[in-house]
Enzyme design. Structure first.
Site, PDB file in Angstrom:
ATOM      1  N   LYS A 203       0.862  -1.188   0.000  1.00 19.84           N
ATOM      2  CA  LYS A 203       0.000   0.000   0.000  1.00 19.84           C
ATOM      3  C   LYS A 203       0.895   1.235   0.000  1.00 19.84           C
ATOM      4  CE  LYS A 203      -2.549   1.419   3.744  1.00 19.84           C
ATOM      5  NZ  LYS A 203      -3.774   1.601   4.536  1.00 19.84           N
TER       6      LYS A 203
HETATM    7  C1  R5P Z   1      -2.553   4.293   8.133  1.00 19.72           C
HETATM    8  O1  R5P Z   1      -1.517   3.989   8.588  1.00 19.72           O
HETATM    9  C2  R5P Z   1      -3.609   3.345   8.017  1.00 19.72           C
HETATM   10  O2  R5P Z   1      -3.051   2.117   7.626  1.00 19.72           O
HETATM   11  C3  R5P Z   1      -4.746   3.674   7.094  1.00 19.72           C
HETATM   12  O3  R5P Z   1      -5.458   2.493   6.933  1.00 19.72           O
HETATM   13  C4  R5P Z   1      -4.350   4.163   5.736  1.00 19.72           C
HETATM   14  O4  R5P Z   1      -3.661   5.362   5.843  1.00 19.72           O
HETATM   15  C5  R5P Z   1      -5.521   4.268   4.771  1.00 19.72           C
HETATM   16  O5  R5P Z   1      -6.432   5.154   5.218  1.00 19.72           O
HETATM   17  P1  R5P Z   1      -6.678   6.561   4.515  1.00 19.72           P
HETATM   18  O6  R5P Z   1      -7.363   6.272   3.203  1.00 19.72           O
HETATM   19  O7  R5P Z   1      -7.539   7.290   5.472  1.00 19.72           O
HETATM   20  O8  R5P Z   1      -5.348   7.212   4.290  1.00 19.72           O
END
Ligand code: R5P
Length: 294
Positions: A203
């Site tokens: 990710k």
């Molecule tokens: C952050 O460390 C978390 O893993 C969140 O799940 C990630 O940032 C994704 O969430 P968002 O779309 O709010 O950035």
């Protein structure tokens, strides 16, 4: 006792037809074991090769984040429209109905908070508990260039090694410190490094310049985080560009659960990811669903 007289010789061996030997559909995942591929095949749709992960693990370091103060009220109604739920074991056990058929990407790191150094994480879930919770993937951050870079890499290595023993893939999340530049060079380094140490998918963040080089240089699937809340059309545009430039999905949190209509937004995001819907059409869908749900 087995009735041996009733065993007939097989006749239909299809000797003219070569054995089916299809490659696994997912980028970089062809050499993985069956259980690992099966779990990845629940995370990524075999039909589109993509995924909409709903991320609501933010509380593990920032507490009751806006939009998920009550996971039972805000997230549970979205579950039917998500492909994967990304959360902590605490949220899973306390708020998510166990009868859900959605695969779980389990947040397996922790140990810091917004009040301290973010990169100072540890592996916060034993493999036995991930198995007990029927996790489809385990996730932890790699903080490349940060104070605790080495420790965060070691955390992901530990998840990869223990997960490989039991067929559970590891999602490496590229954490970016506030003082770091999010550009193609940095994200290319972080994502490639994570893939090279064995993470099964990564990710990272979408960037306007050079994102296609980041996805091309990473031999396993990349999904994008949503990041901070944007106007809905902008978030849909970001998702669409990321998909066009090689991302295989989103792992989106705030841009869904902080939307004016989370139920409409997750369906619009899904249309972009799975149906290649263009941002303006997806935004129309968002508006229509939002009006219907009002
Ligand atoms: C952050 O460390 C978390 O893993 C969140 O799940 C990630 O940032 C994704 O969430 P968002 O779309 O709010 O950035």
């Amino acid at each position: 006792m087995t009735d041996l007289d009733d065993i007939k010789d097989g006749k239909d061996f299809g000797t003219e037809v070569p054995a089916v030997n299809e490659p696994f559909f997912l980028k970089g995942s062809n050499a993985l074991d069956w259980g690992m591929q099966n779990r990845l095949g629940r995370i990524f749709s075999p039909k589109t090769g993509r995924t909409v992960m709903l991320a609501f693990d933010h509380g593990y370091f920032q507490g009751p984040t806006t939009g998920i103060e009550r996971i039972d009220l805000s997230i549970v109604p979205l579950i039917p429209h998500a492909d994967v739920l990304m959360c902590t074991r605490g949220a899973l056990r306390s708020c998510i109905p166990a009868a859900t058929d959605k695969p779980i990407a389990l947040r397996c790191s922790g140990g810091q908070s917004i009040l301290t150094e973010l990169s100072n994480e540890l592996v916060a879930v034993e493999i036995e508990d991930a198995i007990r919770l029927n996790a489809a993937a385990m996730a932890a951050q790699v903080y490349i260039g940060a104070e605790y870079e080495h420790k965060s890499i070691a955390n992901v290595v530990k998840l990869i090694d223990t997960g490989t023993r039991y067929g559970i893939p590891t999602l490496a999340v590229t954490g970016v410190g506030s003082d770091m530049v999010r550009d193609a060079r940095y994200l290319g380094l972080a994502t490639r490094l994570a893939a090279e140490i064995g993470a099964h998918y990564i990710k990272t963040y979408y960037i306007d310049e050079g994102f296609e080089r980041v996805t091309a240089g990473c031999p396993v699937p990349i999904v994008i985080a949503g990041g901070k809340k944007l106007p809905e059309l902008d978030a849909l545009t970001m998702a669409s560009r990321a998909i066009d430039q090689g991302a295989l999905g989103v792992d989106m949190g705030r841009n869904i659960f902080q939307s004016d209509s989370p139920l409409a937004m997750i369906q619009a995001v899904s249309a972009v990811v799975h149906d290649d819907e263009k941002p303006d059409k997806a935004f129309d869908l968002y508006q229509t669903l939002k009006d219907q749900l009002a």
